[in-house]
Scaffold this motif. Structure first.
Motif, PDB file in Angstrom:
ATOM      1  N   GLU A  44     -34.271 -40.764  44.493  1.00 42.83           N
ATOM      2  CA  GLU A  44     -34.227 -39.501  43.760  1.00 42.83           C
ATOM      3  C   GLU A  44     -33.823 -39.829  42.329  1.00 42.83           C
ATOM      4  O   GLU A  44     -32.842 -40.533  42.122  1.00 42.83           O
ATOM      5  CB  GLU A  44     -33.202 -38.537  44.377  1.00 42.83           C
ATOM      6  CG  GLU A  44     -33.508 -38.193  45.811  1.00 42.83           C
ATOM      7  CD  GLU A  44     -32.500 -37.226  46.421  1.00 42.83           C
ATOM      8  OE1 GLU A  44     -31.621 -36.720  45.692  1.00 42.83           O
ATOM      9  OE2 GLU A  44     -32.596 -36.986  47.632  1.00 42.83           O
ATOM     10  N   ARG A  45     -34.593 -39.328  41.366  1.00 41.51           N
ATOM     11  CA  ARG A  45     -34.226 -39.560  39.971  1.00 41.51           C
ATOM     12  C   ARG A  45     -34.657 -38.388  39.104  1.00 41.51           C
ATOM     13  O   ARG A  45     -35.610 -37.680  39.427  1.00 41.51           O
ATOM     14  CB  ARG A  45     -34.812 -40.865  39.449  1.00 41.51           C
ATOM     15  CG  ARG A  45     -36.312 -40.967  39.529  1.00 41.51           C
ATOM     16  CD  ARG A  45     -36.754 -42.359  39.113  1.00 41.51           C
ATOM     17  NE  ARG A  45     -38.149 -42.545  39.433  1.00 41.51           N
ATOM     18  CZ  ARG A  45     -38.939 -43.378  38.801  1.00 41.51           C
ATOM     19  NH1 ARG A  45     -38.479 -44.108  37.819  1.00 41.51           N
ATOM     20  NH2 ARG A  45     -40.190 -43.496  39.150  1.00 41.51           N
ATOM     21  N   PRO A  46     -33.944 -38.165  38.009  1.00 40.10           N
ATOM     22  CA  PRO A  46     -34.292 -37.071  37.112  1.00 40.10           C
ATOM     23  C   PRO A  46     -35.718 -37.247  36.599  1.00 40.10           C
ATOM     24  O   PRO A  46     -36.193 -38.378  36.439  1.00 40.10           O
ATOM     25  CB  PRO A  46     -33.293 -37.192  35.961  1.00 40.10           C
ATOM     26  CG  PRO A  46     -32.238 -38.125  36.422  1.00 40.10           C
ATOM     27  CD  PRO A  46     -32.821 -38.954  37.517  1.00 40.10           C
ATOM     28  N   ALA A  47     -36.373 -36.131  36.317  1.00 41.20           N
ATOM     29  CA  ALA A  47     -37.745 -36.180  35.821  1.00 41.20           C
ATOM     30  C   ALA A  47     -38.056 -34.883  35.089  1.00 41.20           C
ATOM     31  O   ALA A  47     -37.304 -33.908  35.183  1.00 41.20           O
ATOM     32  CB  ALA A  47     -38.729 -36.399  36.971  1.00 41.20           C
ATOM     33  N   VAL A  48     -39.171 -34.906  34.375  1.00 43.25           N
ATOM     34  CA  VAL A  48     -39.634 -33.732  33.637  1.00 43.25           C
ATOM     35  C   VAL A  48     -41.093 -33.490  33.956  1.00 43.25           C
ATOM     36  O   VAL A  48     -41.896 -34.436  34.001  1.00 43.25           O
ATOM     37  CB  VAL A  48     -39.446 -33.928  32.111  1.00 43.25           C
ATOM     38  CG1 VAL A  48     -40.129 -32.825  31.328  1.00 43.25           C
ATOM     39  CG2 VAL A  48     -37.978 -33.994  31.762  1.00 43.25           C
ATOM     40  N   LEU A  49     -41.431 -32.230  34.169  1.00 40.45           N
ATOM     41  CA  LEU A  49     -42.814 -31.806  34.340  1.00 40.45           C
ATOM     42  C   LEU A  49     -43.275 -31.241  33.002  1.00 40.45           C
ATOM     43  O   LEU A  49     -42.818 -30.169  32.597  1.00 40.45           O
ATOM     44  CB  LEU A  49     -42.912 -30.747  35.438  1.00 40.45           C
ATOM     45  CG  LEU A  49     -44.290 -30.127  35.670  1.00 40.45           C
ATOM     46  CD1 LEU A  49     -45.287 -31.170  36.167  1.00 40.45           C
ATOM     47  CD2 LEU A  49     -44.177 -28.960  36.645  1.00 40.45           C
ATOM     48  N   PRO A  50     -44.156 -31.968  32.293  1.00 33.62           N
ATOM     49  CA  PRO A  50     -44.632 -31.446  31.006  1.00 33.62           C
ATOM     50  C   PRO A  50     -45.700 -30.377  31.215  1.00 33.62           C
ATOM     51  O   PRO A  50     -46.253 -30.243  32.305  1.00 33.62           O
ATOM     52  CB  PRO A  50     -45.212 -32.681  30.322  1.00 33.62           C
ATOM     53  CG  PRO A  50     -45.616 -33.584  31.443  1.00 33.62           C
ATOM     54  CD  PRO A  50     -44.680 -33.287  32.586  1.00 33.62           C
ATOM     55  N   HIS A  71     -37.434 -29.253  33.918  1.00 35.70           N
ATOM     56  CA  HIS A  71     -36.566 -30.358  34.330  1.00 35.70           C
ATOM     57  C   HIS A  71     -36.330 -30.277  35.831  1.00 35.70           C
ATOM     58  O   HIS A  71     -36.158 -29.191  36.379  1.00 35.70           O
ATOM     59  CB  HIS A  71     -35.231 -30.282  33.597  1.00 35.70           C
ATOM     60  CG  HIS A  71     -35.377 -30.432  32.121  1.00 35.70           C
ATOM     61  ND1 HIS A  71     -35.260 -31.648  31.488  1.00 35.70           N
ATOM     62  CD2 HIS A  71     -35.671 -29.529  31.161  1.00 35.70           C
ATOM     63  CE1 HIS A  71     -35.467 -31.482  30.191  1.00 35.70           C
ATOM     64  NE2 HIS A  71     -35.721 -30.195  29.967  1.00 35.70           N
ATOM     65  N   GLY A  72     -36.315 -31.440  36.479  1.00 38.67           N
ATOM     66  CA  GLY A  72     -36.092 -31.479  37.911  1.00 38.67           C
ATOM     67  C   GLY A  72     -35.810 -32.877  38.394  1.00 38.67           C
ATOM     68  O   GLY A  72     -35.284 -33.715  37.646  1.00 38.67           O
ATOM     69  N   THR A  73     -36.191 -33.139  39.629  1.00 42.24           N
ATOM     70  CA  THR A  73     -35.947 -34.422  40.283  1.00 42.24           C
ATOM     71  C   THR A  73     -37.226 -34.911  40.939  1.00 42.24           C
ATOM     72  O   THR A  73     -37.945 -34.136  41.577  1.00 42.24           O
ATOM     73  CB  THR A  73     -34.833 -34.277  41.346  1.00 42.24           C
ATOM     74  OG1 THR A  73     -33.631 -33.850  40.692  1.00 42.24           O
ATOM     75  CG2 THR A  73     -34.572 -35.581  42.069  1.00 42.24           C
ATOM     76  N   LEU A  74     -37.481 -36.201  40.792  1.00 38.72           N
ATOM     77  CA  LEU A  74     -38.613 -36.858  41.437  1.00 38.72           C
ATOM     78  C   LEU A  74     -38.088 -37.529  42.706  1.00 38.72           C
ATOM     79  O   LEU A  74     -37.162 -38.340  42.643  1.00 38.72           O
ATOM     80  CB  LEU A  74     -39.230 -37.890  40.486  1.00 38.72           C
ATOM     81  CG  LEU A  74     -40.542 -38.519  40.915  1.00 38.72           C
ATOM     82  CD1 LEU A  74     -41.650 -37.469  41.006  1.00 38.72           C
ATOM     83  CD2 LEU A  74     -40.935 -39.616  39.929  1.00 38.72           C
ATOM     84  N   LEU A  75     -38.658 -37.148  43.855  1.00 42.26           N
ATOM     85  CA  LEU A  75     -38.204 -37.636  45.151  1.00 42.26           C
ATOM     86  C   LEU A  75     -39.259 -38.522  45.792  1.00 42.26           C
ATOM     87  O   LEU A  75     -40.437 -38.172  45.810  1.00 42.26           O
ATOM     88  CB  LEU A  75     -37.970 -36.472  46.112  1.00 42.26           C
ATOM     89  CG  LEU A  75     -37.133 -35.296  45.649  1.00 42.26           C
ATOM     90  CD1 LEU A  75     -37.280 -34.148  46.629  1.00 42.26           C
ATOM     91  CD2 LEU A  75     -35.689 -35.716  45.531  1.00 42.26           C
ATOM     92  N   THR A  76     -38.828 -39.629  46.357  1.00 44.24           N
ATOM     93  CA  THR A  76     -39.707 -40.480  47.149  1.00 44.24           C
ATOM     94  C   THR A  76     -39.260 -40.396  48.594  1.00 44.24           C
ATOM     95  O   THR A  76     -38.060 -40.548  48.881  1.00 44.24           O
ATOM     96  CB  THR A  76     -39.632 -41.952  46.662  1.00 44.24           C
ATOM     97  OG1 THR A  76     -39.982 -41.989  45.279  1.00 44.24           O
ATOM     98  CG2 THR A  76     -40.577 -42.850  47.456  1.00 44.24           C
ATOM     99  N   ALA A  77     -40.193 -40.128  49.497  1.00 41.79           N
ATOM    100  CA  ALA A  77     -39.854 -39.998  50.915  1.00 41.79           C
ATOM    101  C   ALA A  77     -39.368 -41.326  51.480  1.00 41.79           C
ATOM    102  O   ALA A  77     -39.832 -42.401  51.081  1.00 41.79           O
ATOM    103  CB  ALA A  77     -41.075 -39.523  51.709  1.00 41.79           C
ATOM    104  N   GLY A 115     -37.245 -40.021  34.590  1.00 43.54           N
ATOM    105  CA  GLY A 115     -36.167 -40.466  33.718  1.00 43.54           C
ATOM    106  C   GLY A 115     -35.500 -41.680  34.329  1.00 43.54           C
ATOM    107  O   GLY A 115     -35.952 -42.212  35.342  1.00 43.54           O
ATOM    108  N   PRO A 116     -34.400 -42.099  33.738  1.00 47.20           N
ATOM    109  CA  PRO A 116     -33.680 -43.259  34.280  1.00 47.20           C
ATOM    110  C   PRO A 116     -33.060 -42.916  35.624  1.00 47.20           C
ATOM    111  O   PRO A 116     -32.752 -41.766  35.897  1.00 47.20           O
ATOM    112  CB  PRO A 116     -32.602 -43.523  33.224  1.00 47.20           C
ATOM    113  CG  PRO A 116     -32.421 -42.215  32.529  1.00 47.20           C
ATOM    114  CD  PRO A 116     -33.758 -41.521  32.574  1.00 47.20           C
ATOM    115  N   ASP A 117     -32.880 -43.924  36.463  1.00 41.16           N
ATOM    116  CA  ASP A 117     -32.210 -43.714  37.749  1.00 41.16           C
ATOM    117  C   ASP A 117     -30.764 -43.330  37.516  1.00 41.16           C
ATOM    118  O   ASP A 117     -30.145 -43.753  36.543  1.00 41.16           O
ATOM    119  CB  ASP A 117     -32.236 -44.987  38.602  1.00 41.16           C
ATOM    120  CG  ASP A 117     -33.594 -45.213  39.226  1.00 41.16           C
ATOM    121  OD1 ASP A 117     -34.202 -44.228  39.669  1.00 41.16           O
ATOM    122  OD2 ASP A 117     -34.049 -46.367  39.254  1.00 41.16           O
ATOM    123  N   GLY A 118     -30.251 -42.528  38.424  1.00 36.23           N
ATOM    124  CA  GLY A 118     -28.826 -42.234  38.387  1.00 36.23           C
ATOM    125  C   GLY A 118     -28.488 -40.987  37.616  1.00 36.23           C
ATOM    126  O   GLY A 118     -28.643 -39.891  38.103  1.00 36.23           O
TER     127      GLY A 118
END
Length: 169
Positions: A44-50, A71-77, A115-118
């Motif tokens: 799970e890491r921060p991310a942005v949907l443009p 703004h949200g979070t990018l999740l990998t199963a 975005g960066p991890d963490g």
């Protein structure tokens, strides 16, 4: 303008296992993160949907295509749970199939800027994108939001707004 749309019907296996971009009650610290994602994510890491706007909903937000950033979070199963997670999220988001008239959200593929991890803070901006599943407001909901919805300034939904409801990305 917007990235190509790609959807699959609920219950049908996708050709590619994509990460998920979440921006509402599925965010870390929100109620549906614990209920639906705990133990089912590997990363799970921060991310942005443009090219998207965020609107208030009844206890949860809606993202739509637009000239902004969400703004949200990018999740990998986690390994071995992708199909289960996809089914759970489709059910939660009331996605009945591509273009179904009763959809609350459409599951589409979009370019997301991780975005960066963490840490929290600014995500995106590095020029790198990842193709991810995003639940955007369905057509009827989008029309309603564009004519009378409440835009969330800055594209960041937080618990401090409306208490999280049972159904939101």
């Amino acid at each position: 303008m917007t990235a190509a749309v790609s959807t699959t019907a609920p219950g049908s296996p996708p050709a590619v296992e994509r990460p998920f971009f979440v921006y509402g009650t599925l965010l870390p610290g929100e109620p549906n993160h614990e209920l639906f994602l705990r133990g089912r994510t590997a990363r799970e890491r921060p991310a942005v949907l443009p090219r998207a706007l965020l609107y208030e909903g009844p206890g949860h937000p809606y993202a739509i295509d637009g000239h902004g950033r969400v703004h949200g979070t990018l999740l990998t199963a986690a390994p071995g749970v992708y199909g289960e997670l996809l089914g759970l999220l489709d059910h939660l988001e009331e996605f009945l199939g591509p273009g179904h008239p009763r959809n609350l959200y459409e599951r589409v593929v979009r370019d997301v800027e991780p975005g960066p991890d963490g840490g929290a803070g600014g995500a995106g901006g590095s020029g790198t994108t990842v193709r991810a599943w995003v639940y955007l407001a369905a057509a009827a909901v989008t029309r309603s939001l564009r004519t009378g919805g409440v835009l969330i300034p800055g594209g960041r939904w937080t618990t401090g707004r409306t208490p999280g409801g049972p159904d939101s990305p």
